[in-house]
Design an enzyme around this catalytic site. Structure first.
Site, PDB file in Angstrom:
ATOM      1  N   ASP A  91      31.248  64.652  30.452  1.00  0.00           N
ATOM      2  CA  ASP A  91      30.140  65.357  29.798  1.00  0.00           C
ATOM      3  C   ASP A  91      29.727  64.679  28.496  1.00  0.00           C
ATOM      4  O   ASP A  91      30.528  63.977  27.868  1.00  0.00           O
ATOM      5  CB  ASP A  91      30.537  66.807  29.491  1.00  0.00           C
ATOM      6  CG  ASP A  91      31.775  66.883  28.589  1.00  0.00           C
ATOM      7  OD1 ASP A  91      32.734  66.141  28.859  1.00  0.00           O
ATOM      8  OD2 ASP A  91      31.768  67.658  27.622  1.00  0.00           O
ATOM      9  N   GLU A  92      28.493  64.912  28.122  1.00  0.00           N
ATOM     10  CA  GLU A  92      27.961  64.546  26.807  1.00  0.00           C
ATOM     11  C   GLU A  92      28.327  63.120  26.393  1.00  0.00           C
ATOM     12  O   GLU A  92      28.696  62.884  25.245  1.00  0.00           O
ATOM     13  CB  GLU A  92      28.489  65.535  25.746  1.00  0.00           C
ATOM     14  CG  GLU A  92      28.029  66.950  26.002  1.00  0.00           C
ATOM     15  CD  GLU A  92      28.666  67.970  25.047  1.00  0.00           C
ATOM     16  OE1 GLU A  92      27.935  68.868  24.608  1.00  0.00           O
ATOM     17  OE2 GLU A  92      29.863  67.877  24.759  1.00  0.00           O
ATOM     18  N   ALA A  93      28.207  62.186  27.322  1.00  0.00           N
ATOM     19  CA  ALA A  93      28.529  60.794  26.999  1.00  0.00           C
ATOM     20  C   ALA A  93      27.303  60.142  26.346  1.00  0.00           C
ATOM     21  O   ALA A  93      26.787  59.135  26.830  1.00  0.00           O
ATOM     22  CB  ALA A  93      28.952  60.057  28.266  1.00  0.00           C
TER      23      ALA A  93
END
Ligand code: TNX
Length: 535
Positions: free
Chosen positions: A346-348
Site C-alpha cells: 500500500d501507499e508506495a
C-alpha cells in the site's frame, strides 16, 4: 455401569464442595415447564444465526449435575469441550466435568461430530436445546467451537462474571442451524505503530473468537518499527523494534519467534488463523534506517516515529533488496502454519509504477516458493498478480476499476473499506482516539453496507470475506484497542458470517445492547454509542 458410577461420584463432589450447588438448590429457583422465563431469546446472538426455531417448552437449565460430553475419540472435540467448561465454571461455580463417553448421560451438553443438517459445511453447526440436554453437532471442531460461542451468548450475561453468581442458568429451547456467509472473517491489529504485547493480542483474540472471527492479520512492520524476529537480519528487531520506536517515540518492542509461535497456537486453540504482514516496498523506513546497505545510496535515513505515510521505499534496483526480502519471507513463512502471507504493497508513493511492477514481479513468486498464498492491499491488483493472490480493498468509494478487473480475472477480494471497516476511524468529532481521514464511523455506518455488492463489479462470489483493520497510530494499550473495536468489531463480524437475509439494523442494535453487560463483566472497554440503548 462403571460410567454411571463415576458420574455419580462427580455429582456428589459437586454437591458437597462447590458453592454453585447451594445457589442452584435454592427453593423457587427450579427451572420448569411453567413460570421460568429465560432472559435470552434463541435469536439474541451476534452474528445473527442463519436459522433459529424457538421452542419455549424446551428450555434447558444448566445445573451442578451438567456434564460436557464430547465426541469419543476426538481430541479436538475434547479441547473445545474443555474450553467451554473453562468459560462456564467461574460464574456458575459448577464442576462441569468433560467426558468422552459413547453413551449419553442425563443433563449433558454434548459436542458431537457428524449427523447434522447438511447445510452446515466445514465451519457451521447445529445447536439443539431440549429440556434435558443441549446438543451441538458439527462436521469439524471449528464448527463445534462456533456452536459453543453461540451457547455462551444464549446464557445470561452474568455467565461472563469471574466469580460465582448465585442465580440460575437457563438456555432458551429450540434449534439453531448456522454457517458462515464468507470463509474469511478477519480482524487486523497494527503492532508496528505501537507495539502490543502478546498478552494484549491474546486478550483481543479471546474477544474475536466470540464473534466467530477466524483470522487475525498482524501488521508487523512499518516505517516506525519492525516487530518480528528475523534471524538472518537480527538488527531489524533489536534496533528497528527497539525502545522508542512507537509513534511519538513511545514504547517499542517486538515478538520473538517463540512468542509468535505461542500466539499462533493460542489463536489456533480458538480456531483463528494468524496472517502475518510484512509491508513493502513502502512503509519500510524501520528496515532502511536499521540497515544502511538496503538504501540505494547506502546511507541510512534517520528513524521516524511521526505518522506520515508514503515516503519510504526499498531500493528496487539493488540485488540485496531481494536477498533481504527472500530471507524475511522464508523465515516468516516457516513460522506461520496458516496458508496466507500478506506483503502489504500500500501507499508506495515513493516507488514509481514501473518499479512497483518490477518489485512485485520478483517478490510474488517468493511467497509461492515458500508455500504461501499472497495477500496484498488493493494496490497489488494493478500489477496483474496470479489470480490466487488476494487484494484487500481499503478504498472509500464504491468503484475501483482495478479491483473490478481483478474480480473479472478470477481473484477473490477481501473487503475492508476504510469508511466502514476501519476500526481506527473516530466514531464522531468528540472521539478522543483514532483518525478521521476516511470520515467518522458510527456503529450504524460500520453495520450498514453489503460486502457482496459494495464495489461495482465485485459480486458476492468474488468476495473472500471481510476484515476490520485496527491501525494503532493513536492506540497505546489494550483499553484503547477495545474502545475502538467495540462495538464496531461485532458489526463487521456479523457482515462476514450472517446471510444478508438476516441483515437488520433494528435487530442488530438490540442484540448489541445485550453485549454491553458482558463487556463490562469481562473488563472490556467499549464506546457507548448513543444509537444503542445499552442494558
Ligand atoms: C492507511 S490502509 C494506511 C495505514 C494507516 C491507516 C490509518 C493502508 C493500507 N494504509 O498505513 O495506518 O491508513 O488509518
Amino acid at each position: 455401569m462403571r460410567q454411571r458410577r463415576s458420574l455419580a461420584a462427580v455429582v456428589t463432589a459437586a454437591a458437597l464442595c462447590l458453592p454453585g450447588f447451594a445457589a442452584a438448590a435454592e427453593p423457587g429457583e427450579q427451572a420448569g415447564p411453567t413460570g421460568h422465563q429465560p432472559e435470552r431469546q434463541l435469536t439474541d446472538v451476534i452474528p445473527a444465526p442463519v436459522e433459529a426455531e424457538p421452542d419455549p417448552r424446551a428450555d434447558y437449565r444448566l445445573t451442578p449435575f451438567t456434564v460436557i460430553r464430547t465426541q469419543p475419540g476426538s481430541a479436538e472435540a475434547r479441547q473445545v469441550g474443555t474450553y467451554l467448561a473453562e468459560t462456564l465454571r467461574p460464574a456458575t461455580g459448577y464442576h462441569l466435568p468433560v467426558v468422552s463417553w459413547h453413551r449419553p448421560v442425563p443433563r449433558e451438553i454434548s459436542l458431537l461430530l457428524g449427523k447434522a443438517d447438511p447445510r452446515i459445511g466445514d465451519e457451521g453447526y447445529q445447536l439443539d436445546v431440549a429440556r434435558h440436554r443441549v446438543t451441538i453437532r458439527a462436521n469439524t471442531a471449528a464448527g463445534l467451537f462456533a456452536g459453543t460461542q453461540t451457547l455462551r451468548q444464549l446464557l445470561p450475561a452474568e455467565i461472563e462474571a469471574d466469580r460465582t453468581q448465585r442465580r440460575s442458568w437457563t438456555v432458551p429451547g429450540g434449534r439453531i442451524v448456522d454457517y458462515p456467509r464468507f470463509p474469511y472473517r478477519g480482524a487486523m491489529l497494527d503492532l508496528a505503530r505501537h507495539f502490543h504485547t502478546p498478552d494484549e493480542v491474546k486478550a483481543y483474540i479471546d474477544e474475536l473468537a466470540q464473534y466467530k472471527v477466524n483470522h487475525l492479520h498482524l501488521h508487523l512492520t512499518d516505517d516506525q518499527g519492525w516487530r518480528i524476529q528475523i534471524d538472518s537480519w537480527p538488527r531489524l528487531t533489536t534496533v528497528g523494534g527497539g525502545p522508542g520506536t512507537g509513534v511519538d517515540g513511545v514504547g517499542g518492542g517486538y515478538l520473538t519467534k517463540a512468542e509468535y509461535a505461542d500466539l499462533v497456537s493460542y489463536a489456533q486453540s480458538r480456531f483463528i488463523t494468524i496472517v502475518p504482514e510484512i509491508d513493502m516496498p513502502g512503509h519500510t523506513n524501520s528496515a532502511l534506517s536499521t540497515y544502511a546497505e538496503l538504501n540505494c545510496d547506502g546511507v541510512a535515513p534517520p528513524p521516524r516515529t511521526d505518522i506520515e505515510v508514503g515516503y519510504s521505499s526499498l531500493c528496487i534496483d539493488k540485488e540485496l533488496t531481494y536477498t533481504f526480502v527472500e530471507d524475511v519471507i522464508r523465515e516468516v513463512a516457516a513460522m506461520t502454519p496458516g496458508p496466507y502471507l500478506h506483503i502489504g504493497g500500500d501507499e508506495a508513493h515513493a516507488t514509481t509504477d514501473e518499479d512497483y511492477q518490477k518489485f512485485m514481479d520478483r517478490v510474488l513468486p517468493m511467497v509461492y516458493k515458500y508455500g504461501k498464498r499472497p495477500f496484498g492491499w488493493n494496490e497489488i491488483a494493478k500489477v496483474s498478480p496470479p489470480t490466487s493472490a488476494v487484494p484487500q480493498y481499503w478504498g472509500t468509494t464504491n468503484t475501483n476499476a482495478e479491483l473490478a478487473e481483478a474480480a473479472a480475472r478470477g481473484h477473490k477480494i477481501l473487503m475492508s473499506p476504510a469508511n466502514k471497516a476501519y476500526l481506527d476511524m473516530k466514531y464522531d468529532e468528540s472521539t478522543p482516539l483514532g483518525l478521521s481521514w476516511a470520515g467518522y464511523t458510527e456503529i450504524d455506518d460500520a453495520y450498514d453496507w453489503n460486502p457482496g455488492n459494495h464495489v461495482d463489479g465485485v459480486g458476492e462470489d468474488s468476495v473472500l470475506g471481510v476484515e476490520a483493520p485496527l491501525w494503532s497510530e493513536t492506540l497505546r494499550d489494550l483499553d484503547d484497542i477495545e474502545y475502538m473495536a467495540f462495538p464496531r468489531l461485532p458489526a463487521i463480524a456479523e457482515l462476514g458470517w450472517s446471510p444478508w437475509s438476516t441483515h437488520d439494523w433494528a435487530s442488530f442494535r438490540e442484540r448489541l445492547a445485550e453485549q454491553g453487560p458482558r463487556w463490562e463483566l469481562r473488563g472490556v472497554d467499549f464506546y457507548r454509542s448513543p444509537l444503542v440503548d445499552w442494558k
